[in-house]
Write an enzyme that holds these catalytic residues in place. Structure first.
Site, PDB file in Angstrom:
ATOM      1  N   LYS A 277       2.021  -3.157   7.448  1.00 50.31           N
ATOM      2  CA  LYS A 277       2.311  -3.367   6.015  1.00 50.31           C
ATOM      3  C   LYS A 277       3.769  -2.975   5.720  1.00 50.31           C
ATOM      4  O   LYS A 277       4.443  -3.640   4.938  1.00 50.31           O
ATOM      5  CB  LYS A 277       1.349  -2.563   5.142  1.00 50.31           C
ATOM      6  CG  LYS A 277      -0.077  -3.080   5.128  1.00 50.31           C
ATOM      7  CD  LYS A 277      -0.247  -4.479   4.549  1.00 50.31           C
ATOM      8  CE  LYS A 277       0.007  -4.536   3.061  1.00 50.31           C
ATOM      9  NZ  LYS A 277      -0.321  -5.905   2.520  1.00 50.31           N
TER      10      LYS A 277
ATOM     11  N   TYR B 241      -2.063  -0.274  11.025  1.00 49.66           N
ATOM     12  CA  TYR B 241      -2.167  -0.985   9.731  1.00 49.66           C
ATOM     13  C   TYR B 241      -0.960  -0.674   8.850  1.00 49.66           C
ATOM     14  O   TYR B 241      -0.291  -1.574   8.329  1.00 49.66           O
ATOM     15  CB  TYR B 241      -3.461  -0.590   9.015  1.00 49.66           C
ATOM     16  CG  TYR B 241      -3.442  -0.923   7.530  1.00 49.66           C
ATOM     17  CD1 TYR B 241      -3.486  -2.248   7.086  1.00 49.66           C
ATOM     18  CD2 TYR B 241      -3.346   0.089   6.563  1.00 49.66           C
ATOM     19  CE1 TYR B 241      -3.439  -2.561   5.730  1.00 49.66           C
ATOM     20  CE2 TYR B 241      -3.297  -0.211   5.211  1.00 49.66           C
ATOM     21  CZ  TYR B 241      -3.340  -1.535   4.797  1.00 49.66           C
ATOM     22  OH  TYR B 241      -3.287  -1.837   3.452  1.00 49.66           O
TER      23      TYR B 241
ATOM     24  N   THR C  23       0.819  -1.209   0.000  1.00 49.76           N
ATOM     25  CA  THR C  23       0.000   0.000   0.000  1.00 49.76           C
ATOM     26  C   THR C  23       0.855   1.262   0.000  1.00 49.76           C
ATOM     27  O   THR C  23       2.011   1.239   0.461  1.00 49.76           O
ATOM     28  CB  THR C  23      -0.889  -0.003   1.269  1.00 49.76           C
ATOM     29  OG1 THR C  23      -1.534   1.253   1.393  1.00 49.76           O
ATOM     30  CG2 THR C  23      -0.091  -0.262   2.540  1.00 49.76           C
ATOM     31  N   ASP C  24       0.256   2.377  -0.437  1.00 44.57           N
ATOM     32  CA  ASP C  24       0.953   3.673  -0.370  1.00 44.57           C
ATOM     33  C   ASP C  24       1.024   4.197   1.071  1.00 44.57           C
ATOM     34  O   ASP C  24       1.788   5.127   1.354  1.00 44.57           O
ATOM     35  CB  ASP C  24       0.267   4.710  -1.279  1.00 44.57           C
ATOM     36  CG  ASP C  24      -1.196   4.972  -0.948  1.00 44.57           C
ATOM     37  OD1 ASP C  24      -1.734   4.359   0.000  1.00 44.57           O
ATOM     38  OD2 ASP C  24      -1.810   5.811  -1.639  1.00 44.57           O
ATOM     39  N   GLU C  25       0.241   3.589   1.984  1.00 40.41           N
ATOM     40  CA  GLU C  25       0.203   4.123   3.360  1.00 40.41           C
ATOM     41  C   GLU C  25       1.530   3.946   4.085  1.00 40.41           C
ATOM     42  O   GLU C  25       1.771   4.585   5.110  1.00 40.41           O
ATOM     43  CB  GLU C  25      -0.930   3.469   4.163  1.00 40.41           C
ATOM     44  CG  GLU C  25      -2.276   3.729   3.544  1.00 40.41           C
ATOM     45  CD  GLU C  25      -3.435   3.668   4.526  1.00 40.41           C
ATOM     46  OE1 GLU C  25      -3.201   3.635   5.739  1.00 40.41           O
ATOM     47  OE2 GLU C  25      -4.577   3.654   4.042  1.00 40.41           O
TER      48      GLU C  25
HETATM   49  P1  NAD Z   1      -9.637  -7.317   2.266  1.00 45.56           P
HETATM   50  O1  NAD Z   1      -9.640  -7.034   3.722  1.00 45.56           O
HETATM   51  O2  NAD Z   1     -10.858  -7.039   1.465  1.00 45.56           O
HETATM   52  O3  NAD Z   1      -9.280  -8.860   2.015  1.00 45.56           O
HETATM   53  C1  NAD Z   1      -8.265  -9.512   2.731  1.00 45.56           C
HETATM   54  C2  NAD Z   1      -8.441 -11.020   2.507  1.00 45.56           C
HETATM   55  O4  NAD Z   1      -7.366 -11.680   3.194  1.00 45.56           O
HETATM   56  C3  NAD Z   1      -9.741 -11.584   3.057  1.00 45.56           C
HETATM   57  O5  NAD Z   1     -10.327 -12.439   2.124  1.00 45.56           O
HETATM   58  C4  NAD Z   1      -9.315 -12.341   4.307  1.00 45.56           C
HETATM   59  O6  NAD Z   1     -10.155 -13.442   4.604  1.00 45.56           O
HETATM   60  C5  NAD Z   1      -7.919 -12.781   3.925  1.00 45.56           C
HETATM   61  N1  NAD Z   1      -7.058 -13.020   5.091  1.00 45.56           N
HETATM   62  C6  NAD Z   1      -6.884 -12.203   6.169  1.00 45.56           C
HETATM   63  N2  NAD Z   1      -6.031 -12.761   7.042  1.00 45.56           N
HETATM   64  C7  NAD Z   1      -5.632 -13.939   6.483  1.00 45.56           C
HETATM   65  C8  NAD Z   1      -4.728 -14.965   6.890  1.00 45.56           C
HETATM   66  N3  NAD Z   1      -4.079 -14.886   8.062  1.00 45.56           N
HETATM   67  N4  NAD Z   1      -4.552 -16.017   6.063  1.00 45.56           N
HETATM   68  C9  NAD Z   1      -5.211 -16.114   4.887  1.00 45.56           C
HETATM   69  N5  NAD Z   1      -6.085 -15.182   4.463  1.00 45.56           N
HETATM   70  C10 NAD Z   1      -6.288 -14.106   5.252  1.00 45.56           C
HETATM   71  O7  NAD Z   1      -8.378  -6.551   1.683  1.00 45.56           O
HETATM   72  P2  NAD Z   1      -8.184  -5.844   0.264  1.00 45.56           P
HETATM   73  O8  NAD Z   1      -8.712  -4.474   0.324  1.00 45.56           O
HETATM   74  O9  NAD Z   1      -8.649  -6.779  -0.785  1.00 45.56           O
HETATM   75  O10 NAD Z   1      -6.591  -5.742   0.233  1.00 45.56           O
HETATM   76  C11 NAD Z   1      -5.806  -6.809  -0.326  1.00 45.56           C
HETATM   77  C12 NAD Z   1      -4.348  -6.429  -0.207  1.00 45.56           C
HETATM   78  O11 NAD Z   1      -4.111  -5.217  -0.916  1.00 45.56           O
HETATM   79  C13 NAD Z   1      -3.902  -6.149   1.233  1.00 45.56           C
HETATM   80  O12 NAD Z   1      -2.599  -6.658   1.394  1.00 45.56           O
HETATM   81  C14 NAD Z   1      -3.901  -4.637   1.345  1.00 45.56           C
HETATM   82  O13 NAD Z   1      -2.952  -4.199   2.275  1.00 45.56           O
HETATM   83  C15 NAD Z   1      -3.513  -4.245  -0.069  1.00 45.56           C
HETATM   84  N6  NAD Z   1      -4.000  -2.931  -0.539  1.00 45.56           N
HETATM   85  C16 NAD Z   1      -5.318  -2.605  -0.434  1.00 45.56           C
HETATM   86  C17 NAD Z   1      -5.768  -1.384  -0.963  1.00 45.56           C
HETATM   87  C18 NAD Z   1      -7.230  -0.981  -0.898  1.00 45.56           C
HETATM   88  O14 NAD Z   1      -7.559   0.154  -1.259  1.00 45.56           O
HETATM   89  N7  NAD Z   1      -8.142  -1.845  -0.476  1.00 45.56           N
HETATM   90  C19 NAD Z   1      -4.866  -0.519  -1.567  1.00 45.56           C
HETATM   91  C20 NAD Z   1      -3.514  -0.880  -1.636  1.00 45.56           C
HETATM   92  C21 NAD Z   1      -3.101  -2.106  -1.138  1.00 45.56           C
HETATM   93  O1  DAU Z   2      -4.187   3.991   0.472  1.00 47.84           O
HETATM   94  C1  DAU Z   2      -4.390   2.607   0.363  1.00 47.84           C
HETATM   95  C2  DAU Z   2      -5.244   2.132   1.514  1.00 47.84           C
HETATM   96  O2  DAU Z   2      -6.569   2.582   1.247  1.00 47.84           O
HETATM   97  C3  DAU Z   2      -5.221   0.625   1.713  1.00 47.84           C
HETATM   98  O3  DAU Z   2      -3.927   0.218   2.055  1.00 47.84           O
HETATM   99  C4  DAU Z   2      -6.205   0.209   2.813  1.00 47.84           C
HETATM  100  O4  DAU Z   2      -6.245  -1.192   2.927  1.00 47.84           O
HETATM  101  C5  DAU Z   2      -7.572   0.729   2.439  1.00 47.84           C
HETATM  102  O5  DAU Z   2      -8.492   0.429   3.469  1.00 47.84           O
HETATM  103  C6  DAU Z   2      -7.530   2.243   2.204  1.00 47.84           C
HETATM  104  O6  DAU Z   2      -7.267   2.937   3.439  1.00 47.84           O
HETATM  105  P1  DAU Z   2      -8.024   4.295   3.818  1.00 47.84           P
HETATM  106  O7  DAU Z   2      -7.965   4.473   5.273  1.00 47.84           O
HETATM  107  O8  DAU Z   2      -7.545   5.430   2.964  1.00 47.84           O
HETATM  108  O9  DAU Z   2      -9.506   3.903   3.296  1.00 47.84           O
HETATM  109  P2  DAU Z   2     -10.950   4.132   3.941  1.00 47.84           P
HETATM  110  O10 DAU Z   2     -11.948   3.758   2.899  1.00 47.84           O
HETATM  111  O11 DAU Z   2     -11.075   3.515   5.275  1.00 47.84           O
HETATM  112  O12 DAU Z   2     -10.986   5.720   4.121  1.00 47.84           O
HETATM  113  C7  DAU Z   2     -10.808   6.596   3.017  1.00 47.84           C
HETATM  114  C8  DAU Z   2     -10.820   7.996   3.565  1.00 47.84           C
HETATM  115  O13 DAU Z   2     -12.156   8.306   4.013  1.00 47.84           O
HETATM  116  C9  DAU Z   2      -9.921   8.209   4.764  1.00 47.84           C
HETATM  117  O14 DAU Z   2      -9.354   9.518   4.714  1.00 47.84           O
HETATM  118  C10 DAU Z   2     -10.860   8.094   5.967  1.00 47.84           C
HETATM  119  C11 DAU Z   2     -12.179   8.614   5.422  1.00 47.84           C
HETATM  120  N1  DAU Z   2     -13.400   8.012   5.981  1.00 47.84           N
HETATM  121  C12 DAU Z   2     -13.479   6.653   6.045  1.00 47.84           C
HETATM  122  C13 DAU Z   2     -14.603   6.049   6.578  1.00 47.84           C
HETATM  123  C14 DAU Z   2     -14.700   4.541   6.670  1.00 47.84           C
HETATM  124  C15 DAU Z   2     -14.431   8.819   6.406  1.00 47.84           C
HETATM  125  O15 DAU Z   2     -14.362  10.075   6.327  1.00 47.84           O
HETATM  126  N2  DAU Z   2     -15.555   8.219   6.940  1.00 47.84           N
HETATM  127  C16 DAU Z   2     -15.663   6.862   7.042  1.00 47.84           C
HETATM  128  O16 DAU Z   2     -16.710   6.378   7.571  1.00 47.84           O
END
Ligand code: NAD
Ligand code: DAU
Length: 353
Positions: free
Chosen positions: A163, A159, A133-135
């Site tokens: 990561k 988180y 992730t970019d975080e």
């Molecule tokens: P998600 O939470 O939707 O899915 C995570 C999946 O991993 C789930 O299916 C869960 O059951 C599985 N899991 C969790 N713990 C596990 C374990 N110990 N063993 C096996 N499986 C397990 O997450 P996502 O949003 O699909 O993110 C996927 C990946 O991409 C993550 O590594 C996250 O850090 C990264 N990522 C997410 C975003 C985003 O915007 N969602 C952006 C950048 C990177």
């Molecule tokens: O940047 C990549 C990341 O993006 C991933 O690594 C994470 O897994 C993914 O969850 C996401 O993280 P964020 O914290 O940016 O996403 P989220 O959707 O939780 O929140 C997006 C923005 O909106 C953040 O600034 C917090 C805000 N927010 C979020 C929620 C859930 C609100 O204002 N209200 C809300 O209820």
């Protein structure tokens, strides 16, 4: 030729599985623990597809992972599995350390043992692709340049720290043992199968349910949004042509303040499924207490993957968000299946009922 995918029942992982099997005939083994975020309903369309093998299990279960590696002999491992929600990491950081750090460490060890015993040619071609992730880079000031791959790591949430730790483990397994790793650091994704604890699906779900749309703080935090299918294409491209040991930033060149994102979702819903009383869904926007340690701005400089691998996003925010809102309107059954008891407990804990 087989791939082993971890976390393929989650949001991005399940989109990747669908994307891969639509584009390739190469089978895929999908290892997922099925936590609250994992959902076999995301993979229902593949129930009869023999190219998809689902295994419920933990990435930290070295006996299981070693058995899967021996049995299926994958040419690559794509590591999506993680605890992924920042707000949950604030309430309970230890699950994040357990899966994202300890789990990734165990996975790397299982993979290293398997890879080390391969014959020279498959060993040379093997890849471990770590989805991150970019975080990990921390927060940017409003006029700072976007994150490049050499930006210092400054993770701020539990988180992000977990990561960042996993990225460092992956890097070390390359540097020390020569494991051919690839790491991708992507910005915020949105699209189908996004669990409604995250901003965009939460706003759609709450809007249609007539509930407040919670915007943290002043709503001026900036995220760089990318349609999930574009992320999947980028991962596919890095797997095909990325250089082992390199990291690749992936982003949409699409920075938006949260309040603008929420208003845009409301306007799309006003058009596609207007409220019965003729008012805008934007009337439901409610500013709530800010997230602890909330990062102000993320922005990805995606020039490296563009210039070296020729990847760029296909969707604009307008086209991607319209598709996403329409997908949620068309999949009310999926939404109700994932917003049952445990989800309601989370919403009560986070938003005080
Ligand atoms: P998600 O939470 O939707 O899915 C995570 C999946 O991993 C789930 O299916 C869960 O059951 C599985 N899991 C969790 N713990 C596990 C374990 N110990 N063993 C096996 N499986 C397990 O997450 P996502 O949003 O699909 O993110 C996927 C990946 O991409 C993550 O590594 C996250 O850090 C990264 N990522 C997410 C975003 C985003 O915007 N969602 C952006 C950048 C990177
Ligand atoms: O940047 C990549 C990341 O993006 C991933 O690594 C994470 O897994 C993914 O969850 C996401 O993280 P964020 O914290 O940016 O996403 P989220 O959707 O939780 O929140 C997006 C923005 O909106 C953040 O600034 C917090 C805000 N927010 C979020 C929620 C859930 C609100 O204002 N209200 C809300 O209820």
């Amino acid at each position: 030729m087989t791939l082993l995918v971890t976390g393929g029942a989650g949001f991005i992982g399940s989109n990747f599985v669908h994307h891969w099997l639509a584009e390739h005939d190469e089978p895929l083994v999908n290892l997922d623990k099925l936590t609250y975020a994992g959902n076999l309903g995301n993979l229902q369309a593949l129930a009869q597809d023999k190219r998809h093998v689902f295994v419920q299990g933990d990435i930290g279960d070295t006996a299981l992972v070693s058995q899967l590696l021996q049995h299926y002999q994958p040419r690559a491992v794509l590591h999506f599995a993680a605890e992924s929600h920042v707000d949950r990491s604030i309430h309970g950081p230890l699950d994040f350390i357990q899966t994202n750090v300890v789990g990734t460490g165990h996975l790397l060890e299982s993979v290293r043992a398997y890879w080390g015993a391969l014959a020279a040619d498959p060993q040379h071609r093997f890849r471990f692709l770590h989805v991150s992730t970019d975080e990990v880079y921390g927060s940017l000031s409003p006029d700072a340049v976007a994150f490049t791959e050499t930006h210092p790591y400054e993770p701020n949430s539990p988180y992000a720290a977990s990561k960042a730790s996993s990225d460092h483990l992956v890097r070390a397994w390359h540097h020390t043992y020569g494991l051919p790793v690839l790491t991708t650091n992507c910005s915020n994704n949105y699209g189908p199968f996004h669990f409604p604890e995250k901003l965009i699906p939460l706003v759609i779900h709450h809007a249609l349910a007539g509930k407040p749309l919670p915007v943290y703080g002043d709503g001026m935090q900036v995220r760089d949004w990318l349609y999930v299918q574009d992320h999947c294409r980028a991962i596919e491209r890095v797997l095909q042509a990325g250089t082992p040991g390199e990291t690749y930033n992936i982003g949409g060149w699409n920075e938006k303040p949260n309040i603008e994102v929420v208003r845009t979702v409301c306007h799309l819903l006003d058009e596609l499924q207007p409220r019965g009383d003729g008012q805008s869904y934007a009337e439901q926007i409610t500013f709530v207490k800010d997230r602890a340690g909330h990062d102000r701005r993320y922005a990805i400089d995606a020039r490296k993957i563009n210039d070296t691998l020729g990847w760029r996003p296909v969707e604009t925010f307008e086209t991607g968000l319209r598709k996403t809102v329409q997908w949620y309107l068309n999949h009310a059954d999926w939404v109700s299946s994932v917003t049952s008891g445990a989800y309601r407990q989370w919403v009560d804990l986070q938003y005080g009922g």
